[in-house]
Every structure is written in structure tokens, then in C-alpha cells.
Scaffold this active site. Structure first.
Site, PDB file in Angstrom:
ATOM      1  N   ARG A  20       0.798  -1.228   0.000  1.00  0.00           N
ATOM      2  CA  ARG A  20       0.000   0.000   0.000  1.00  0.00           C
ATOM      3  C   ARG A  20       0.832   1.280   0.000  1.00  0.00           C
ATOM      4  O   ARG A  20       0.320   2.365  -0.196  1.00  0.00           O
ATOM      5  CB  ARG A  20      -0.956  -0.013   1.210  1.00  0.00           C
ATOM      6  CG  ARG A  20      -2.132  -0.958   1.003  1.00  0.00           C
ATOM      7  CD  ARG A  20      -2.890  -1.192   2.288  1.00  0.00           C
ATOM      8  NE  ARG A  20      -2.212  -2.145   3.148  1.00  0.00           N
ATOM      9  CZ  ARG A  20      -2.642  -2.483   4.371  1.00  0.00           C
ATOM     10  NH1 ARG A  20      -3.725  -1.918   4.870  1.00  0.00           N
ATOM     11  NH2 ARG A  20      -1.972  -3.367   5.089  1.00  0.00           N
ATOM     12  N   ASN A 186      -5.823  -6.199  18.577  1.00  0.00           N
ATOM     13  CA  ASN A 186      -4.487  -6.734  18.777  1.00  0.00           C
ATOM     14  C   ASN A 186      -3.472  -5.724  18.258  1.00  0.00           C
ATOM     15  O   ASN A 186      -3.482  -5.364  17.090  1.00  0.00           O
ATOM     16  CB  ASN A 186      -4.361  -8.058  18.021  1.00  0.00           C
ATOM     17  CG  ASN A 186      -2.923  -8.535  17.910  1.00  0.00           C
ATOM     18  OD1 ASN A 186      -2.144  -8.347  18.841  1.00  0.00           O
ATOM     19  ND2 ASN A 186      -2.595  -9.154  16.789  1.00  0.00           N
ATOM     20  N   ARG A 348      30.653  22.596   6.088  1.00  0.00           N
ATOM     21  CA  ARG A 348      30.606  21.256   5.503  1.00  0.00           C
ATOM     22  C   ARG A 348      31.303  20.250   6.422  1.00  0.00           C
ATOM     23  O   ARG A 348      31.943  20.633   7.390  1.00  0.00           O
ATOM     24  CB  ARG A 348      31.189  21.307   4.098  1.00  0.00           C
ATOM     25  CG  ARG A 348      30.194  22.052   3.170  1.00  0.00           C
ATOM     26  CD  ARG A 348      30.790  22.396   1.833  1.00  0.00           C
ATOM     27  NE  ARG A 348      31.371  21.243   1.205  1.00  0.00           N
ATOM     28  CZ  ARG A 348      32.159  21.305   0.133  1.00  0.00           C
ATOM     29  NH1 ARG A 348      32.455  22.481  -0.401  1.00  0.00           N
ATOM     30  NH2 ARG A 348      32.650  20.216  -0.388  1.00  0.00           N
ATOM     31  N   ASN A 401      42.243  24.673  -2.812  1.00  0.00           N
ATOM     32  CA  ASN A 401      42.731  23.425  -2.206  1.00  0.00           C
ATOM     33  C   ASN A 401      42.766  22.268  -3.187  1.00  0.00           C
ATOM     34  O   ASN A 401      43.320  21.229  -2.895  1.00  0.00           O
ATOM     35  CB  ASN A 401      41.856  23.048  -0.996  1.00  0.00           C
ATOM     36  CG  ASN A 401      40.397  22.847  -1.372  1.00  0.00           C
ATOM     37  OD1 ASN A 401      39.903  23.454  -2.316  1.00  0.00           O
ATOM     38  ND2 ASN A 401      39.714  21.997  -0.634  1.00  0.00           N
TER      39      ASN A 401
END
Ligand code: UD1
Ligand code: CA
Length: 478
Positions: A20, A186, A348, A401
Site C-alpha cells: 500500500r 491486537n 561542511r 585546495n
């Protein structure tokens, strides 16, 4: 109690198709507050005192994906159900893993807790009440039931009219007309006496639809021994399952409100609960304010007296006290006391920002350590850098970098003044108290106390004591 818990293992049923949900993703992996649905069941079991080593997950549909996700959380055990032949069958396929587990337990396997992988709202204390009753009364089965005005779809708890004693569970499709109005259902959480349950599994018969119902076991228990089933009435909210995406949203909303409420009662101000998302694993100190449109994801640990948000997303962020984050995105990093981030900054993964670091206005930092008091006040990027204390990172400063192949390191000393638009071509270092002129492209190490300017940057001052020439001004980053 702790000793008795040692003979208890858990089986989590997650082999069903979840048809579902209408999804390619297995149901139990759909995120609920940023975590796979089944992680919430796993957490409840763990908090109730059953560790991953004693927890078996029954996987079937998309078994590999489900298993991989769960293995990342801990050393769980798995049983494979090749075909979804029902909840009873799911426990049958766990039999051999349970036998192996029993050998590893010093006192043997005594009891088995069974629950479902979509039991997101089940609280550890609810599980504990079930387990405690089971250990105290030693019945063959203890099961959770709940009541709701409309229990259609659930299996119903049938009781003897005179005594009210438990008789059986009858699934919706098998209800007699006079049983349809029964409100007690239940809940799908059970503790079984292990030997009896495993010996009784072969007695399960296939339903007309070809399924083995786990829910037939409590009925067998009553046949074998009168009054051998205990029931615990639990809050219906605790056992809401997720079968489709409407329920996914409903259950997620309840869980979210519960978590927010818990933090508010613990002394955290949540300015607008309707737009605040806090993961189940996050921790927040008192007198911190969480402003609107803020997400704390993963395992965040936020200190006291902080202001987080508005409009911020933090994932796995650890902060000290009195930290401010405004309209920024932060991941997998540590911020010491009094750090201020934003607006519009990005931290980051892999950053460690020491006390009183300030960064804002389009500042980005990645895999870097930044020293106390350092200011990065305007659009700039620090990556793979170690930056000392009290550095002024001028507007437009970039650590270049990446050379196309490798990421290289930049090391910046203390009290360094980086002029506007400085480009630091890594690997490179800048010594303590050095200065760079506006627009410098630094390709060679800069010695302490010196000033460099130009493209490529060349030395213009050997000693720091002298006046700066007209080239060195940066915007103050403060
Ligand atoms: C089940 C109970 C019902 C109870 C309800 C509570 C049975 C027969 N019925 O119905 O009495 O009121 O839960 O929510 O148990 N699963 C497998 N393998 C299978 C089939 C299911 O691992 O072959 C797993 C599913 O992944 C799911 C769980 O068992 O996590 C429950 O299955 P589901 O089909 O949702 O049971 P319900 O019809 O809701
Ligand atoms: Ca269900």
C-alpha cells in the site's frame, strides 16, 4: 530484572511487501523524521534493554537493501523470509537463528519479544510494561492490546463474556458479525515463552489466502493451558502502524510533536513547533531557542543558551554553549562555545570551529580547523585548512585546495591578516602575524611577520613592526 532480560531476544518482522505504500523503496526504509522507519522500532527495543546482538530482523521483500541499512545501525541478526506467507511464517523462518542465538546465551533463550518494523511510535516504557508483566506472571504469551473507536482492519481481542479472560485473536476477515463491534484490537506486540512458541509454530494452519497467522498462537496457548495469556492495554497511539503514505505523514507528525514536547518540557524554547523538525537522536541543552524553519538531523548535540535558526539545517552537529546559527547549513562538525554562524553560511563535514569563531555572509568552510576568535565575515572559502586563532579572513579569500587531482592543505598561523580576495594556492602556509595584500595570489609559503602582495605574491615587508603599505587593506571581517 537485568538478569532476566538476558534470556529475552527480539524478533522484528519486516518481511512484508508494504504494497500500500506504492513505492520502489521497501516500506520499513521510508524515512520518518530523517531515519528509516524501522530504526524507530529498533531504538525502542534497544532502550527496552535488548541489544542488537539479541535482535533478529526478518527480511524478505528487498531483503538486501533492508539488511544493509540495518547493519549500518548495529550488529543485528537477520532471518530471510523468501516469500511473505504471513506473520506466523515470518517467525517460523527466524527459528534457526533463534536456535543459534540460544546457544550464545549463557542461561539459554527464555522469551521472545515480537513486534513489527513499522512500529514507529512504540515507546520503550510501553515495551517495558509488557516485558515486566511477562517476566512477573510467566504466562505463555503476553500481548499488547488497545482500544479505538474504529478498529476496522485490526485483529480483535475476543474475551470470555462472563470472566473477561482472553480467549483468542480473530483477524478482521474472519470476524463473526457480532464481533465486528469489538473495540479492543491486537496491537501486534507480543512476548512469547520461547520453548512453547517455537514448539507451537508447526501447529499454524494456512489461511484461505495462504497466510500463516502469528495471531493464532495466543489461541493455542489458551487451549494448552487456561489463563496462559496476559494482556496489557496500551495507548492506541503507541501502536499505530504505517501501511500507506497518509499514515506515514500522520505517524511522522505525532512523533515530531512528541519529540518537540519532550525538549520544551526540558527547558528548550521552540518558537514555532509547526515548522521545527528535531530528530529522535538529537539532544538540546536548556535555555536554547530553536527558531522557526529549523531542522536538527541525525545526532545533533546542542549546548545551552544557544539560538539555532531561523531557517537553519544542522546534521550531526555538536555545539558548546551560547552558539548562534542564523539561516545556515551545517553538517558533521563541532562548534565550541560562542561560535556564531550566518547568515547564509555553510559548514561542511569535518570542521572544528574553536571558541568565538565568527563566520557569516556566504562564508564556507570544509574539513578545516579554525582557531578561536577567527573572523570570516564575508563570502569566502576555507577548505582543508588549519587556521590559527584571531585570524582576519578578508572578503573573497579562497583556499585553492584542489589541483584537479588532489586536495591540498593550507596552514595559517595566528593573528594573520588575509587581505580581500587573497587566493592561497595549496599546499601553502602562512606564518603567524603575516599579512597578504588585497588580491594576492599566494603560491609560496609566507614567513611569520612578513607581508606579501601581488600575483604571484612577493615579499614587500620583512618585519611586522613597520606600517602597512597601501596594498594590504582588507575589509575587517568582524
Ligand atoms: C497484524 C495482525 C493484526 C493486528 C495488526 C496490528 C496478523 C495476522 N495480524 O495485521 O491482528 O491487529 O497487525 O497492526 O499478524 N510481515 C512479514 N512477513 C509476512 C507478513 C508480514 O514479515 O509474510 C511483517 C510486515 O512487514 C509487517 C508486520 O509483519 O511489519 C505486520 O504485517 P501486516 O501485513 O501489516 O499485518 P496486519 O494485516 O496489519
Ligand atoms: Ca499493518
Amino acid at each position: 530484572m537485568a538478569q532476566e532480560l538476558e534470556g529475552l531476544s527480539a524478533v522484528i518482522l519486516a518481511g512484508g511487501k508494504g504494497t500500500r505504500m506504492k513505492s520502489r523503496l521497501p516500506k520499513v526504509l521510508h524515512p520518518v523524521l530523517g531515519e528509516p522507519m524501522i530504526f524507530h522500532s529498533l531504538r525502542a527495543v534497544e532502550h527496552a534493554g535488548i541489544p542488537p546482538e539479541r535482535t533478529i530482523v526478518v527480511v524478505g521483500h528487498e531483503a538486501e537493501a533492508v539488511r544493509k541499512a540495518i547493519e549500518a545501525r548495529g550488529p543485528y541478526r537477520f532471518a530471510e523470509q523468501p516469500e511473505p506467507l504471513g506473520t506466523g511464517h515470518a517467525l517460523m523462518v527466524a527459528d534457526s537463528v533463534l536456535q543459534t542465538l540460544a546457544q550464545d546465551l549463557t542461561g539459554g533463550l527464555k522469551n521472545i519479544l515480537v513486534l513489527y518494523g513499522d512500529n514507529v511510535l512504540l515507546r520503550p516504557q510501553t515495551l517495558a510494561s509488557l516485558i515486566n508483566l511477562h517476566l512477573k506472571a510467566s504466562p505463555l504469551v503476553t500481548l499488547a492490546s488497545a482500544e479505538t473507536p474504529d478498529p476496522s482492519g485490526y485483529g480483535r481481542v475476543i474475551r470470555q463474556p462472563e470472566t473477561g479472560r482472553f480467549q483468542a485473536i480473530v483477524e478482521q476477515v474472519d470476524l463473526l458479525p457480532e464481533q465486528v463491534s469489538i473495540k479492543e484490537f491486537n496491537a501486534g506486540v507480543y512476548v512469547f515463552q520461547a520453548d512453547w512458541a517455537l514448539a507451537s509454530l508447526p501447529r499454524l494452519k494456512k489461511s484461505p489466502k495462504g497466510e500463516y497467522y502469528l495471531t493464532d498462537l495466543p489461541g493455542f496457548a489458551i487451549e494448552d493451558q487456561p489463563d496462559s495469556v496476559e494482556t496489557v492495554l496500551v495507548d492506541a497511539e503507541d501502536v499505530l502502524g504505517i501501511n500507506d503514505r497518509v499514515q506515514l505523514a500522520e505517524v511522522s507528525a505525532i512523533l515530531r510533536q512528541r519529540i518537540l514536547r519532550r525538549w520544551m518540557l526540558a527547558g528548550v524554547t521552540v518558537t514555532d513547533p509547526s515548522s521545527t523538525y528535531i530528530s529522535a537522536e538529537s539532544i538540546i541543552g536548556p535555555d536554547t531557542v530553536i527558531e522557526p524553519n529549523t531542522h536538527l538531523k541525525g545526532a545533533c548535540k546542542i549546548g545551552s543558551d544557544c539560538v539555532i535558526g531561523p531557517n537553519s539545517i544542522l546534521s550531526n552537529i555538536q555545539t558548546g554553549d551560547r552558539v548562534n546559527v542564523l539561516a545556515s547549513v551545517l553538517e558533521d562538525s563541532v562548534l565550541e562555545d560562542e561560535v556564531a554562524i550566518g547568515p547564509f553560511s555553510r559548514v561542511r563535514p569535518g570542521c572544528y570551529l574553536e571558541k568565538d569563531v565568527r563566520m557569516g555572509n556566504f562564508a564556507e568552510v570544509s574539513r578545516s580547523r579554525v582557531g578561536t576568535g577567527t573572523r570570516q565575515g564575508h563570502f569566502s572559502f576555507l577548505g582543508d585548512a588549519t587556521v590559527g586563532p584571531n585570524v582576519n579572513v578578508g572578503a573573497g579569500t579562497i583556499t585553492a585546495n584542489y589541483d584537479g587531482v588532489n586536495k591540498n592543505k593550507t596552514i595559517i598561523g595566528s593573528h594573520v591578516f588575509l587581505g580581500c580576495d587573497t587566493i592561497l594556492r595549496a599546499p601553502v602556509s602562512v606564518g603567524d602575524e603575516a599579512k597578504t595584500g588585497a588580491g594576492s595570489v599566494v603560491t609560496k609559503d609566507v614567513q611569520a611577520g612578513t607581508t606579501v602582495v601581488g600575483i604571484p605574491a612577493r615579499l614587500i615587508k620583512r618585519k611586522k613592526a613597520e606600517e602597512t603599505t597601501g596594498t594590504g587593506e582588507g575589509t575587517s571581517a568582524g
